[in-house]
Design a protein around this motif. Sequence first.
Motif, PDB file in Angstrom:
ATOM      1  N   ARG A 120       0.836  -1.208   0.000  1.00 46.81           N
ATOM      2  CA  ARG A 120       0.000   0.000   0.000  1.00 46.81           C
ATOM      3  C   ARG A 120       0.870   1.257   0.000  1.00 46.81           C
ATOM      4  N   ARG A 121       1.945   1.230   0.799  1.00 47.84           N
ATOM      5  CA  ARG A 121       2.855   2.377   0.869  1.00 47.84           C
ATOM      6  C   ARG A 121       3.510   2.601  -0.492  1.00 47.84           C
ATOM      7  N   GLN A 122       3.950   1.509  -1.132  1.00 48.43           N
ATOM      8  CA  GLN A 122       4.567   1.618  -2.437  1.00 48.43           C
ATOM      9  C   GLN A 122       3.567   2.154  -3.448  1.00 48.43           C
ATOM     10  N   ASN A 123       2.332   1.664  -3.392  1.00 52.04           N
ATOM     11  CA  ASN A 123       1.302   2.152  -4.307  1.00 52.04           C
ATOM     12  C   ASN A 123       1.042   3.633  -4.099  1.00 52.04           C
ATOM     13  N   LEU A 124       1.048   4.081  -2.843  1.00 51.24           N
ATOM     14  CA  LEU A 124       0.844   5.496  -2.556  1.00 51.24           C
ATOM     15  C   LEU A 124       1.986   6.326  -3.125  1.00 51.24           C
ATOM     16  N   HIS A 125       3.218   5.850  -2.957  1.00 56.25           N
ATOM     17  CA  HIS A 125       4.367   6.579  -3.497  1.00 56.25           C
ATOM     18  C   HIS A 125       4.309   6.635  -5.021  1.00 56.25           C
ATOM     19  N   GLU A 126       3.926   5.529  -5.645  1.00 55.29           N
ATOM     20  CA  GLU A 126       3.788   5.521  -7.100  1.00 55.29           C
ATOM     21  C   GLU A 126       2.689   6.492  -7.538  1.00 55.29           C
ATOM     22  N   TRP A 127       1.573   6.503  -6.811  1.00 54.79           N
ATOM     23  CA  TRP A 127       0.483   7.412  -7.138  1.00 54.79           C
ATOM     24  C   TRP A 127       0.955   8.857  -7.038  1.00 54.79           C
ATOM     25  N   MET A 128       1.697   9.180  -5.972  1.00 57.88           N
ATOM     26  CA  MET A 128       2.193  10.548  -5.793  1.00 57.88           C
ATOM     27  C   MET A 128       3.146  10.939  -6.916  1.00 57.88           C
ATOM     28  N   ARG A 129       4.032  10.021  -7.319  1.00 54.78           N
ATOM     29  CA  ARG A 129       4.945  10.317  -8.425  1.00 54.78           C
ATOM     30  C   ARG A 129       4.166  10.611  -9.710  1.00 54.78           C
ATOM     31  N   GLU A 130       3.185   9.768  -9.999  1.00 54.20           N
ATOM     32  CA  GLU A 130       2.374   9.975 -11.194  1.00 54.20           C
ATOM     33  C   GLU A 130       1.580  11.285 -11.113  1.00 54.20           C
ATOM     34  N   TYR A 131       1.027  11.575  -9.948  1.00 54.03           N
ATOM     35  CA  TYR A 131       0.269  12.816  -9.750  1.00 54.03           C
ATOM     36  C   TYR A 131       1.171  14.026  -9.990  1.00 54.03           C
ATOM     37  N   LYS A 174       1.837  14.640 -13.635  1.00 53.38           N
ATOM     38  CA  LYS A 174       0.690  15.245 -14.302  1.00 53.38           C
ATOM     39  C   LYS A 174       0.383  16.638 -13.780  1.00 53.38           C
ATOM     40  N   ASN A 175       0.714  16.903 -12.506  1.00 55.41           N
ATOM     41  CA  ASN A 175       0.391  18.182 -11.854  1.00 55.41           C
ATOM     42  C   ASN A 175       1.635  18.722 -11.154  1.00 55.41           C
ATOM     43  N   PRO A 176       2.602  19.188 -11.915  1.00 56.18           N
ATOM     44  CA  PRO A 176       3.842  19.656 -11.275  1.00 56.18           C
ATOM     45  C   PRO A 176       3.623  20.927 -10.461  1.00 56.18           C
TER      46      PRO A 176
END
Length: 90
Positions: A46-57, A60-62
């Motif tokens: 879950r932590r890894q998925n959250l970090h991946e989500w944040m990187r992707e976000y 897309k939204n620098p």
Amino acid sequence: MASLYIKDPETAAAVARVAKRLGTSKTQAVRDAIRRVEDDLDKATRRQNLHEWMREYRKKNPLPPPTGLKADKAFYDWLSGEEDVVDPVR
């Protein structure tokens, strides 16, 4: 019913010692240990998925680039309710 046979005597002895200290069966000791490992793996995933989500976000939204302007510390202290700061607007 499937059984678990631990072939390594050192591991089997360790499981027996832990079960005795916990006051449970060897089966229960192994079950509890495996559940804790699974929970830890789930949390890590879950932590890894959250970090991946944040990187992707962030891709897309620098964040906007730094302006180079210096913040007015007294003003922001006043906004946050610092009592000993004189109102910079007045």
